[in-house]
Motif scaffolding. Sequence first.
Motif, PDB file in Angstrom:
ATOM      1  N   ALA A  81      47.587  39.696  48.021  1.00  0.00           N
ATOM      2  CA  ALA A  81      46.779  39.460  49.225  1.00  0.00           C
ATOM      3  C   ALA A  81      45.297  39.670  48.957  1.00  0.00           C
ATOM      4  CB  ALA A  81      47.253  40.383  50.355  1.00  0.00           C
ATOM      5  N   GLY A  82      44.955  40.697  48.191  1.00  0.00           N
ATOM      6  CA  GLY A  82      43.549  40.937  47.883  1.00  0.00           C
ATOM      7  C   GLY A  82      42.932  39.809  47.100  1.00  0.00           C
ATOM      8  N   PHE A  83      43.694  39.276  46.154  1.00  0.00           N
ATOM      9  CA  PHE A  83      43.245  38.145  45.349  1.00  0.00           C
ATOM     10  C   PHE A  83      43.019  36.926  46.227  1.00  0.00           C
ATOM     11  CE2 PHE A  83      44.556  35.363  41.488  1.00  0.00           C
ATOM     12  CZ  PHE A  83      43.229  35.098  41.213  1.00  0.00           C
ATOM     13  N   GLN A  84      44.030  36.618  47.046  1.00  0.00           N
ATOM     14  CA  GLN A  84      43.955  35.430  47.886  1.00  0.00           C
ATOM     15  C   GLN A  84      42.800  35.509  48.873  1.00  0.00           C
ATOM     16  OE1 GLN A  84      45.191  32.624  47.708  1.00  0.00           O
ATOM     17  NE2 GLN A  84      44.758  31.731  49.701  1.00  0.00           N
ATOM     18  N   LYS A  85      42.550  36.692  49.425  1.00  0.00           N
ATOM     19  CA  LYS A  85      41.491  36.858  50.423  1.00  0.00           C
ATOM     20  C   LYS A  85      40.146  36.437  49.856  1.00  0.00           C
ATOM     21  CE  LYS A  85      39.313  40.351  53.369  1.00  0.00           C
ATOM     22  NZ  LYS A  85      39.294  41.790  53.754  1.00  0.00           N
ATOM     23  N   LEU A  86      39.892  36.763  48.595  1.00  0.00           N
ATOM     24  CA  LEU A  86      38.628  36.409  47.953  1.00  0.00           C
ATOM     25  C   LEU A  86      38.668  35.003  47.364  1.00  0.00           C
ATOM     26  CD1 LEU A  86      37.984  39.807  46.190  1.00  0.00           C
ATOM     27  CD2 LEU A  86      36.482  38.793  47.907  1.00  0.00           C
ATOM     28  N   PHE A  87      39.735  34.728  46.641  1.00  0.00           N
ATOM     29  CA  PHE A  87      39.835  33.482  45.893  1.00  0.00           C
ATOM     30  C   PHE A  87      39.687  32.263  46.794  1.00  0.00           C
ATOM     31  CE2 PHE A  87      42.292  30.974  42.577  1.00  0.00           C
ATOM     32  CZ  PHE A  87      41.413  31.229  41.556  1.00  0.00           C
ATOM     33  N   ALA A  88      40.388  32.295  47.941  1.00  0.00           N
ATOM     34  CA  ALA A  88      40.403  31.140  48.826  1.00  0.00           C
ATOM     35  C   ALA A  88      39.065  30.886  49.503  1.00  0.00           C
ATOM     36  CB  ALA A  88      41.487  31.318  49.886  1.00  0.00           C
ATOM     37  N   ARG A  89      38.138  31.861  49.469  1.00  0.00           N
ATOM     38  CA  ARG A  89      36.840  31.689  50.121  1.00  0.00           C
ATOM     39  C   ARG A  89      35.759  31.179  49.173  1.00  0.00           C
ATOM     40  NH1 ARG A  89      39.487  35.506  53.067  1.00  0.00           N
ATOM     41  NH2 ARG A  89      38.990  35.699  55.297  1.00  0.00           N
ATOM     42  N   ALA A  90      36.089  30.998  47.911  1.00  0.00           N
ATOM     43  CA  ALA A  90      35.096  30.532  46.944  1.00  0.00           C
ATOM     44  C   ALA A  90      34.777  29.058  47.171  1.00  0.00           C
ATOM     45  CB  ALA A  90      35.603  30.742  45.523  1.00  0.00           C
ATOM     46  N   GLU A 121      31.863  39.802  54.562  1.00  0.00           N
ATOM     47  CA  GLU A 121      31.729  40.382  53.226  1.00  0.00           C
ATOM     48  C   GLU A 121      32.579  39.654  52.202  1.00  0.00           C
ATOM     49  OE1 GLU A 121      30.293  43.674  50.661  1.00  0.00           O
ATOM     50  OE2 GLU A 121      29.628  42.697  52.512  1.00  0.00           O
ATOM     51  N   ALA A 122      33.793  39.261  52.578  1.00  0.00           N
ATOM     52  CA  ALA A 122      34.679  38.594  51.621  1.00  0.00           C
ATOM     53  C   ALA A 122      34.084  37.272  51.158  1.00  0.00           C
ATOM     54  CB  ALA A 122      36.058  38.375  52.237  1.00  0.00           C
ATOM     55  N   GLU A 123      33.496  36.498  52.077  1.00  0.00           N
ATOM     56  CA  GLU A 123      32.901  35.221  51.702  1.00  0.00           C
ATOM     57  C   GLU A 123      31.688  35.432  50.812  1.00  0.00           C
ATOM     58  OE1 GLU A 123      32.920  31.458  54.275  1.00  0.00           O
ATOM     59  OE2 GLU A 123      30.840  32.168  54.459  1.00  0.00           O
ATOM     60  N   LEU A 124      30.882  36.441  51.099  1.00  0.00           N
ATOM     61  CA  LEU A 124      29.731  36.767  50.261  1.00  0.00           C
ATOM     62  C   LEU A 124      30.181  37.139  48.857  1.00  0.00           C
ATOM     63  CD1 LEU A 124      26.767  37.561  49.676  1.00  0.00           C
ATOM     64  CD2 LEU A 124      27.255  39.771  50.771  1.00  0.00           C
ATOM     65  N   LEU A 125      31.145  38.034  48.749  1.00  0.00           N
ATOM     66  CA  LEU A 125      31.618  38.482  47.438  1.00  0.00           C
ATOM     67  C   LEU A 125      32.287  37.343  46.666  1.00  0.00           C
ATOM     68  CD1 LEU A 125      33.060  41.971  48.397  1.00  0.00           C
ATOM     69  CD2 LEU A 125      31.100  41.536  46.896  1.00  0.00           C
ATOM     70  N   ALA A 126      33.000  36.478  47.370  1.00  0.00           N
ATOM     71  CA  ALA A 126      33.664  35.355  46.707  1.00  0.00           C
ATOM     72  C   ALA A 126      32.660  34.438  46.017  1.00  0.00           C
ATOM     73  CB  ALA A 126      34.497  34.568  47.714  1.00  0.00           C
ATOM     74  N   GLN A 127      31.523  34.172  46.686  1.00  0.00           N
ATOM     75  CA  GLN A 127      30.512  33.295  46.071  1.00  0.00           C
ATOM     76  C   GLN A 127      29.857  33.983  44.870  1.00  0.00           C
ATOM     77  OE1 GLN A 127      31.364  30.596  47.480  1.00  0.00           O
ATOM     78  NE2 GLN A 127      32.229  31.890  49.099  1.00  0.00           N
ATOM     79  N   CYS A 128      29.575  35.267  45.009  1.00  0.00           N
ATOM     80  CA  CYS A 128      28.953  36.000  43.888  1.00  0.00           C
ATOM     81  C   CYS A 128      29.868  35.995  42.674  1.00  0.00           C
ATOM     82  CB  CYS A 128      28.655  37.435  44.309  1.00  0.00           C
ATOM     83  SG  CYS A 128      27.435  37.595  45.625  1.00  0.00           S
ATOM     84  N   ALA A 129      31.160  36.260  42.907  1.00  0.00           N
ATOM     85  CA  ALA A 129      32.111  36.299  41.793  1.00  0.00           C
ATOM     86  C   ALA A 129      32.281  34.918  41.173  1.00  0.00           C
ATOM     87  CB  ALA A 129      33.451  36.832  42.284  1.00  0.00           C
ATOM     88  N   MET A 130      32.345  33.882  42.016  1.00  0.00           N
ATOM     89  CA  MET A 130      32.493  32.529  41.500  1.00  0.00           C
ATOM     90  C   MET A 130      31.322  32.142  40.612  1.00  0.00           C
ATOM     91  SD  MET A 130      32.132  28.883  43.384  1.00  0.00           S
ATOM     92  CE  MET A 130      30.370  29.155  43.209  1.00  0.00           C
ATOM     93  N   LEU A 131      30.121  32.488  41.044  1.00  0.00           N
ATOM     94  CA  LEU A 131      28.933  32.159  40.255  1.00  0.00           C
ATOM     95  C   LEU A 131      28.944  32.883  38.914  1.00  0.00           C
ATOM     96  CD1 LEU A 131      26.355  32.301  43.158  1.00  0.00           C
ATOM     97  CD2 LEU A 131      26.795  30.285  41.740  1.00  0.00           C
ATOM     98  N   LEU A 132      29.343  34.135  38.921  1.00  0.00           N
ATOM     99  CA  LEU A 132      29.369  34.908  37.683  1.00  0.00           C
ATOM    100  C   LEU A 132      30.413  34.349  36.729  1.00  0.00           C
ATOM    101  CD1 LEU A 132      28.100  37.299  36.249  1.00  0.00           C
ATOM    102  CD2 LEU A 132      29.745  38.796  37.385  1.00  0.00           C
ATOM    103  N   PHE A 133      31.558  33.932  37.263  1.00  0.00           N
ATOM    104  CA  PHE A 133      32.616  33.359  36.432  1.00  0.00           C
ATOM    105  C   PHE A 133      32.273  31.955  35.955  1.00  0.00           C
ATOM    106  CE2 PHE A 133      36.220  30.342  36.857  1.00  0.00           C
ATOM    107  CZ  PHE A 133      36.862  30.622  35.660  1.00  0.00           C
TER     108      PHE A 133
END
Length: 413
Positions: free
Chosen positions: A86-95, A239-251
């Motif tokens: 669930a934690g993965f999906q919450k972030l992953f799906a918002r990228a 917060e989840a949408e913000l963190l998802a974009q930051c993580a996507m950019l870094l990856f």
Amino acid sequence: MNAVLTPSVVHHERPIVSAAFLTDPYPAYRALREAGPIHWSEEFFGGAWLLSRHADVEAVLRDPRFSAQRTGGWVNDVAQERGELAGFQKLFARALLFLDGGDHARLRAVMQPAFRPDALARLRPGIERIATELLQGLEQEASFDFIEKVARPLPVRVISRILGIEGADRDEVMAWSDDLAVFIGAPDPTREQARKAQSSLLAMTRYLQDQLATRRKSAGDDLLSALLRAADGGDLRGEAELLAQCAMLLFAGHETTRNLLGNGIQALLSHPQQWQLLRQHPNRVPNAVRELLRFDSPVQYTGRRVVTDLTLHGQRLCRGDLVIALIGAANRDPARHVQPDTLDIQRADPGALSFGSGAHVCLGAALARLEAEVVLRRLLTLHPNLLFASTVPQWGSNPAYRGLVMLPVRSGQ
């Protein structure tokens, strides 16, 4: 998924992805293209339609009837128990990568200014300094691994500078990204791959949360600060949408660029006449980068879900069906490119689908090309006689993100 196959569809019972495919996927792609326009394979996520021709792949990437919003089933299908990821999906799906329509356009508008031509022009001197720093002095070594010394560290340093986290532990960032790439690039990911990806994504976001907390006290002109301002202004939602974009950019900011650099040098050294031509005409570097992208794409395929029932090449595709757009195959389609299996840095129109097409075209495509151009120019200056130190490249095991694990080279005389 139980597809109804018409006689015009090839049903692949044998695996497409093999050791031979990972070394050289292009014979398999050629066979797919020649066998027919659409194929069914249960090798990809339990069942998917495969498209290998340029016109079809480009159409799917542009057509809103094929959605990038596919992560729910993707993540949950490999979970042993409901909610395990669930934690993965919450972030992953918002990228951004996995959103369509208005949400995609909204997030893209927030991040686009950091990748516009004027922003990239300001970045170029810094990228040149990084490339020079990494390459200087290597001529004194008998041989060096181009992946370890250049292709891996340069893109992560560049995206870290853009985000404003230059003090990051780069080895840790690359390890997190590797786990995500393994999951995203697996034809049918295992629970263990999903768990590792979740662990790394959550570790990455914890690190980014600390960075964002610092920006809240003292914002700068970096991309993290810009994203934080967008969140405060309501352009990023939660917060989840913000963190998802930051993580996507870094990856995403270094994963494909690393493979572009490695695959590109491998291709040029495998075709020494092309390397010599580039030495004689360094002004052709930008066109050469586009041809290298076409010739051996760092992204070999991407997936889309069918939004509404439709017919393609006489075959009925149902809502929810997975379609795999084989980018690497499309880039070698003779219907689009003359002599597609030939590397030609002078090719008049080397346009490739390596960064996608349409609304989802890669946000950082111009940045990746810039990094490759800078590295090529520095190599031509500092290592003009570059040669293989080993004739056997070591390819990775990721069929979607094609890249080398090791590329030993040396400066010739």
